[in-house]
Design a protein around this motif. Structure first.
Motif, PDB file in Angstrom:
ATOM      1  N   PHE A 197       0.819  15.941  22.097  1.00 56.64           N
ATOM      2  CA  PHE A 197       0.711  16.220  23.407  1.00 56.64           C
ATOM      3  C   PHE A 197       1.048  14.709  24.292  1.00 56.64           C
ATOM      4  CE2 PHE A 197      -0.896  16.170  27.367  1.00 56.64           C
ATOM      5  CZ  PHE A 197      -1.954  15.454  27.741  1.00 56.64           C
ATOM      6  N   GLN A 198       0.542  13.711  23.568  1.00 56.94           N
ATOM      7  CA  GLN A 198       1.041  12.590  24.306  1.00 56.94           C
ATOM      8  C   GLN A 198       2.397  12.171  24.141  1.00 56.94           C
ATOM      9  OE1 GLN A 198      -1.745  10.001  22.087  1.00 56.94           O
ATOM     10  NE2 GLN A 198      -3.463  10.393  23.568  1.00 56.94           N
ATOM     11  N   GLU A 199       2.971  12.569  23.326  1.00 56.18           N
ATOM     12  CA  GLU A 199       4.488  12.499  23.241  1.00 56.18           C
ATOM     13  C   GLU A 199       5.288  13.069  24.462  1.00 56.18           C
ATOM     14  OE1 GLU A 199       4.727  11.718  18.610  1.00 56.18           O
ATOM     15  OE2 GLU A 199       5.765  13.277  19.418  1.00 56.18           O
ATOM     16  N   GLU A 200       4.545  14.404  24.766  1.00 62.20           N
ATOM     17  CA  GLU A 200       5.364  14.933  25.627  1.00 62.20           C
ATOM     18  C   GLU A 200       4.982  14.945  26.992  1.00 62.20           C
ATOM     19  OE1 GLU A 200       5.447  19.143  23.173  1.00 62.20           O
ATOM     20  OE2 GLU A 200       4.402  19.147  25.082  1.00 62.20           O
ATOM     21  N   LYS A 201       4.206  13.630  27.438  1.00 57.94           N
ATOM     22  CA  LYS A 201       3.706  13.755  28.762  1.00 57.94           C
ATOM     23  C   LYS A 201       4.749  13.073  29.515  1.00 57.94           C
ATOM     24  CE  LYS A 201      -0.279  11.472  31.077  1.00 57.94           C
ATOM     25  NZ  LYS A 201      -1.121  10.623  30.926  1.00 57.94           N
ATOM     26  N   GLU A 202       5.070  13.708  30.687  1.00 58.24           N
ATOM     27  CA  GLU A 202       6.282  13.484  31.584  1.00 58.24           C
ATOM     28  C   GLU A 202       5.545  13.254  33.198  1.00 58.24           C
ATOM     29  OE1 GLU A 202       9.598  15.676  29.682  1.00 58.24           O
ATOM     30  OE2 GLU A 202       9.961  15.223  31.779  1.00 58.24           O
ATOM     31  N   GLU A 203       6.214  12.233  33.949  1.00 55.50           N
ATOM     32  CA  GLU A 203       5.780  12.114  35.481  1.00 55.50           C
ATOM     33  C   GLU A 203       6.566  13.123  35.963  1.00 55.50           C
ATOM     34  OE1 GLU A 203       2.399   9.856  35.003  1.00 55.50           O
ATOM     35  OE2 GLU A 203       3.271  10.510  36.822  1.00 55.50           O
ATOM     36  N   THR A 204       5.995  13.696  36.986  1.00 49.34           N
ATOM     37  CA  THR A 204       6.706  14.557  37.769  1.00 49.34           C
ATOM     38  C   THR A 204       6.104  14.966  39.044  1.00 49.34           C
ATOM     39  OG1 THR A 204       7.911  16.855  37.904  1.00 49.34           O
ATOM     40  CG2 THR A 204       5.914  17.021  36.695  1.00 49.34           C
ATOM     41  N   THR A 205       7.151  15.063  40.173  1.00 45.86           N
ATOM     42  CA  THR A 205       6.526  15.629  41.322  1.00 45.86           C
ATOM     43  C   THR A 205       7.007  16.842  41.814  1.00 45.86           C
ATOM     44  OG1 THR A 205       8.094  14.192  42.492  1.00 45.86           O
ATOM     45  CG2 THR A 205       5.932  13.084  42.023  1.00 45.86           C
ATOM     46  N   PHE A 206       7.769  17.600  40.920  1.00 45.07           N
ATOM     47  CA  PHE A 206       8.202  18.651  41.503  1.00 45.07           C
ATOM     48  C   PHE A 206       7.131  19.918  41.958  1.00 45.07           C
ATOM     49  CE2 PHE A 206      11.956  17.102  39.615  1.00 45.07           C
ATOM     50  CZ  PHE A 206      12.948  17.758  40.017  1.00 45.07           C
ATOM     51  N   PRO A 207       7.429  20.562  43.075  1.00 44.94           N
ATOM     52  CA  PRO A 207       6.111  21.430  43.572  1.00 44.94           C
ATOM     53  C   PRO A 207       6.427  22.543  42.318  1.00 44.94           C
ATOM     54  CG  PRO A 207       8.266  21.495  44.827  1.00 44.94           C
ATOM     55  CD  PRO A 207       8.567  20.220  43.957  1.00 44.94           C
ATOM     56  N   TYR A 208       5.176  23.249  42.631  1.00 46.40           N
ATOM     57  CA  TYR A 208       5.195  24.511  41.379  1.00 46.40           C
ATOM     58  C   TYR A 208       5.270  25.676  42.266  1.00 46.40           C
ATOM     59  CZ  TYR A 208       0.616  25.243  42.785  1.00 46.40           C
ATOM     60  OH  TYR A 208      -0.509  25.399  43.559  1.00 46.40           O
ATOM     61  N   ASP A 209       5.714  26.703  41.741  1.00 46.13           N
ATOM     62  CA  ASP A 209       5.619  27.961  42.333  1.00 46.13           C
ATOM     63  C   ASP A 209       4.845  29.106  41.327  1.00 46.13           C
ATOM     64  OD1 ASP A 209       8.241  30.147  43.801  1.00 46.13           O
ATOM     65  OD2 ASP A 209       5.981  30.376  43.479  1.00 46.13           O
ATOM     66  N   ILE A 210       3.846  29.570  41.913  1.00 46.34           N
ATOM     67  CA  ILE A 210       2.975  30.336  41.007  1.00 46.34           C
ATOM     68  C   ILE A 210       3.558  31.584  40.521  1.00 46.34           C
ATOM     69  CG2 ILE A 210       1.297  32.218  41.554  1.00 46.34           C
ATOM     70  CD1 ILE A 210      -0.872  30.028  41.756  1.00 46.34           C
ATOM     71  N   THR A 211       4.330  32.025  41.374  1.00 50.47           N
ATOM     72  CA  THR A 211       4.947  33.437  41.033  1.00 50.47           C
ATOM     73  C   THR A 211       6.187  33.220  39.957  1.00 50.47           C
ATOM     74  OG1 THR A 211       6.562  33.474  42.926  1.00 50.47           O
ATOM     75  CG2 THR A 211       4.527  34.308  43.206  1.00 50.47           C
ATOM     76  N   ARG A 212       6.413  32.021  39.549  1.00 50.53           N
ATOM     77  CA  ARG A 212       7.579  32.157  38.715  1.00 50.53           C
ATOM     78  C   ARG A 212       6.886  31.769  37.128  1.00 50.53           C
ATOM     79  NH1 ARG A 212      11.975  28.318  40.755  1.00 50.53           N
ATOM     80  NH2 ARG A 212      12.897  28.865  38.873  1.00 50.53           N
ATOM     81  N   VAL A 213       5.642  31.783  37.092  1.00 47.76           N
ATOM     82  CA  VAL A 213       5.176  31.703  35.701  1.00 47.76           C
ATOM     83  C   VAL A 213       4.781  32.837  35.412  1.00 47.76           C
ATOM     84  CG1 VAL A 213       3.302  30.513  34.100  1.00 47.76           C
ATOM     85  CG2 VAL A 213       4.564  29.292  36.229  1.00 47.76           C
ATOM     86  N   ASP A 214       5.205  33.651  34.404  1.00 46.26           N
ATOM     87  CA  ASP A 214       4.975  35.179  34.200  1.00 46.26           C
ATOM     88  C   ASP A 214       4.067  35.011  32.914  1.00 46.26           C
ATOM     89  OD1 ASP A 214       8.319  35.265  32.461  1.00 46.26           O
ATOM     90  OD2 ASP A 214       6.468  34.542  31.639  1.00 46.26           O
ATOM     91  N   LEU A 215       3.424  36.305  32.727  1.00 43.83           N
ATOM     92  CA  LEU A 215       2.625  36.482  31.818  1.00 43.83           C
ATOM     93  C   LEU A 215       2.671  35.986  30.558  1.00 43.83           C
ATOM     94  CD1 LEU A 215       0.262  39.748  31.830  1.00 43.83           C
ATOM     95  CD2 LEU A 215       1.240  38.689  29.543  1.00 43.83           C
ATOM     96  N   ASP A 216       3.828  36.239  30.191  1.00 43.71           N
ATOM     97  CA  ASP A 216       4.351  35.887  28.689  1.00 43.71           C
ATOM     98  C   ASP A 216       4.055  34.227  28.386  1.00 43.71           C
ATOM     99  OD1 ASP A 216       6.897  38.374  28.000  1.00 43.71           O
ATOM    100  OD2 ASP A 216       4.538  38.227  27.575  1.00 43.71           O
ATOM    101  N   MET A 217       4.565  33.664  29.381  1.00 45.48           N
ATOM    102  CA  MET A 217       4.525  32.181  29.458  1.00 45.48           C
ATOM    103  C   MET A 217       3.111  31.839  29.353  1.00 45.48           C
ATOM    104  SD  MET A 217       6.642  29.876  29.476  1.00 45.48           S
ATOM    105  CE  MET A 217       6.185  28.161  29.063  1.00 45.48           C
ATOM    106  N   LEU A 218       2.164  32.447  30.163  1.00 42.04           N
ATOM    107  CA  LEU A 218       0.767  31.871  30.229  1.00 42.04           C
ATOM    108  C   LEU A 218       0.238  32.192  28.741  1.00 42.04           C
ATOM    109  CD1 LEU A 218      -0.389  33.628  33.510  1.00 42.04           C
ATOM    110  CD2 LEU A 218       0.179  31.220  33.074  1.00 42.04           C
ATOM    111  N   LEU A 219       0.629  33.223  28.339  1.00 42.08           N
ATOM    112  CA  LEU A 219      -0.130  33.510  26.920  1.00 42.08           C
ATOM    113  C   LEU A 219       0.198  32.140  25.944  1.00 42.08           C
ATOM    114  CD1 LEU A 219      -1.820  35.040  25.209  1.00 42.08           C
ATOM    115  CD2 LEU A 219       0.118  36.651  24.655  1.00 42.08           C
ATOM    116  N   ILE A 220       1.501  32.014  25.925  1.00 47.11           N
ATOM    117  CA  ILE A 220       2.147  31.198  24.967  1.00 47.11           C
ATOM    118  C   ILE A 220       1.620  29.807  25.277  1.00 47.11           C
ATOM    119  CG2 ILE A 220       4.411  29.858  24.396  1.00 47.11           C
ATOM    120  CD1 ILE A 220       5.773  32.791  24.974  1.00 47.11           C
ATOM    121  N   LEU A 221       1.360  29.276  26.583  1.00 43.72           N
ATOM    122  CA  LEU A 221       0.935  28.003  26.763  1.00 43.72           C
ATOM    123  C   LEU A 221      -0.510  28.008  26.376  1.00 43.72           C
ATOM    124  CD1 LEU A 221       2.227  27.592  30.475  1.00 43.72           C
ATOM    125  CD2 LEU A 221       2.891  26.461  28.656  1.00 43.72           C
TER     126      LEU A 221
END
Lengths: 425, 160
Positions: B75-99
């Motif tokens: 996890f620590q290796e993957e950490k990235e800074e980002t300020t991009f706004p997110y959009d709730i509707t674009r994260v679908d169910l499959d993705m949530l489960l995988i996460l």
């Protein structure tokens, strides 16, 4: 930027209605494990184990694991509801198994009720889903149908709970389940309890009109308090009912107010009292308040009008009582108790209580029956201290039936609060 | 359909489908076993879920905690800074489960118990034999990881 509430909400809403199906062979494996488990956990009755062996061999015979689909009927679980077809196909080829099952089922009408251990049995699975006829169904088909139903229908939880079988205290692999709200009934394997007890008692009488010292007396009689001790043994018949007995001491104690008169003539004017030695007093009842009482016999001076004769009547009590649980919670149980006691006279004293003489025994009551009985009723509240130890508070009313041989007016009874600590085993 | 809901539950608590199927099987056996211990006045679905969750916790309790540390490093290796706004509707169910499934075991369990199944930290601490503080910090780490991954995912989608 996302904050933690957003993350939470994202996942909660996204996954709220999430449903999924496992691969079809999962059901097969479950069935396999259930039948195997059944074999392992059979209670050690010889014929029962052989029945299981025959059953499983029969199943294996019908369902060889080589996967040759031409000869073997289709045993995978369809997810849609047209499984009846494949079941009919099974009908012919499963004959051998069915016959075997028939025989075994006939041998034992109700092997669920008689088995002490929990087993996943055919009948239980059938009961689980309210199947009426199981004699014509192979257990394998039944398990399959069961699991199929489980996948496609909603349960009504009320249908499942029908039997009054007591759950067992099994050790489960998952210890949490014991902590769950699933009712964990008190294991009734602790059937016996022994309880030494101490009681505060108060004697009393149903009628205060007459007095125990003399039929002709009209006097104030008061019951006194005392202490009783003993041991109680309790045996639980079932969850609610218990029978108890024990040995206790019991003491009735009555004070009758008397007026003391001196007289040179020694007399004994109390018909129910036998005096130990020649008394120099004679006694009259103190009467009701305000009433002038004529002394019996030659006149003399009142020596003490505040004296009392104390009658102590002691018994060894052997009660036999039934206790029925009326309220029950985790820590506190309340029972209603009723029964009878046999009373064996072991103490009989009459003492004089007076300001002018030292309190002393002066005689005994002569109309006491040596064996007496009482009817008992009361309440028993037990607090659970640990698994094996309970604290009990037990108020009781014990009415004596047979105290005096001639005096039927005076009927003593006995209020007591028994307390004790009981040990269950 | 109870089985679908229960399997979904298993998937959320597991790191892969195989584990989820094992948990489902184990739970079923226990359910069949304990069916007549069920109290009439409780919720049947709730009871089924509770058994399933306990089965899942049992499975991951037996695993070695070493796994947790290893994932932490990743996890620590993957950490990235980002300020991009997110959009709730674009994260679908499959993705949530995988996460969720990608979370280290402990974080995944705590996240599920707290966020998706509404247990309190006190209850979670008892169920997992950890302290309440550990439960809270695990939850917070889980959220951080998930947040990062979602934002990375969004970033990739933006670029695409």
């Amino acid at each position: 930027m996302m904050n933690q509430k957003d993350i939470d909400r994202l996942f909660q809403e996204g996954l709220r209605d999430f449903e999924a199906s496992p691969s079809p062979d999962v059901w097969q494996q479950i069935e396999h494990r259930l039948t195997h488990k059944k074999k392992k956990r059979i209670i050690p009755f010889f014929w029962w184990s052989s029945a299981a062996v025959i059953l499983i061999v029969g199943l294996l015979f019908i369902n060889p694991k080589e996967g040759n689909n031409d000869n073997v009927p289709n045993i995978t679980f369809p997810i849609v509801t047209d499984s009846s077809e494949s079941e009919d196909k099974n009908e012919n080829t499963n004959n051998k198994v069915e016959v075997v099952v028939h025989k075994e089922l006939k041998k034992e009408k109700n092997y669920i009720a008689s088995s002490k251990k929990e087993t996943i049995t055919t009948k239980k699975i059938a009961q689980f889903f309210n199947q009426e006829s199981i004699s014509s169904t192979s257990p394998k088909k039944l398990i399959k149908r069961t699991i199929h139903q489980f996948k496609t229908t909603e349960f009504l939880s009320s249908k499942i709970i029908g039997n009054e079988k007591k759950p067992l205290s099994k050790t489960s692999l998952i210890s949490f389940l014991e902590k769950e709200n699933i009712e964990k009934k008190e294991p009734v394997n602790k059937k016996w309890a022994i309880q030494p007890s101490l009681a505060y008692t108060k004697s009393n009488s149903l009628s205060n009109e007459s007095s125990p010292v003399s039929d002709m007396f009209s006097s104030n009689v008061s019951g006194q308090s005392s202490v009783a001790y003993g041991v109680k043994i309790k045996h639980s018949i079932n969850e609610k009912l218990a029978i108890q007995t024990g040995v206790h001491s019991q003491k009735l104690n009555f004070n009758t107010d008397v007026n003391l008169y001196t007289n040179t003539i020694v007399s004994n004017n109390l018909s129910n009292i036998s005096f130990d030695n020649d008394a120099e007093f004679y006694y009259t009842g103190s009467g009701t308040a305000g009433e002038l009482v004529e002394p019996i016999g030659p006149s003399g001076s009142i020596v003490d009008d505040n004296a009392s004769l104390e009658q102590i009547i002691g018994y060894i009590e052997i009660p036999v009582e039934l206790s029925y649980k009326i309220f029950s919670s985790k820590k506190i149980n309340t029972h209603i108790v009723g029964g009878f006691s046999s009373l064996f006279l072991n103490k009989n004293q009459v003492n004089l209580k007076s300001n002018i003489v030292e309190e002393s025994q002066i005689g005994k009551t002569n109309n006491l029956k040596s064996v007496n009985f009482s009817g008992n009723i009361g309440l028993d509240v037990t607090l659970s201290i640990t698994k094996d130890w309970n604290l009990s508070i037990n108020p009781m009313l014990k009415a004596q039936l047979n105290t005096f041989s001639n005096n039927t007016q005076f009927t003593p009874y006995f209020l007591a609060v028994y307390t004790g600590v009981s040990y269950s085993f | 359909m109870y089985s679908s809901k229960l399997f979904a539950l298993c998937l959320k608590y597991s790191s892969n489908k195989q584990d989820a199927e094992d948990i489902l099987q184990d739970s079923f056996i226990i359910i069949f076993d304990k069916i007549h211990q069920f109290r009439k006045d409780g919720s049947f679905e709730g009871w089924l879920k509770r058994i399933t969750i306990n089965t899942a916790l049992q499975k991951y309790r037996e695993k070695s905690p070493l796994q947790l540390i290893k994932s932490k490093r990743v996890f620590q290796e993957e950490k990235e800074e980002t300020t991009f706004p997110y959009d709730i509707t674009r994260v679908d169910l499959d993705m949530l489960l995988i996460l969720i499934q990608q979370l280290p075991d402990r974080y995944r369990l705590v996240f599920n118990l707290y966020v998706l199944d509404n247990y309190s930290h006190k209850e979670i601490a008892e169920m997992l034999s950890i302290s309440e503080g550990t439960s809270k910090s695990n939850l917070s780490r889980a959220r951080t990881i998930l947040k990062e991954k979602i934002m990375n995912h969004q970033k990739k989608q933006e670029k695409a």
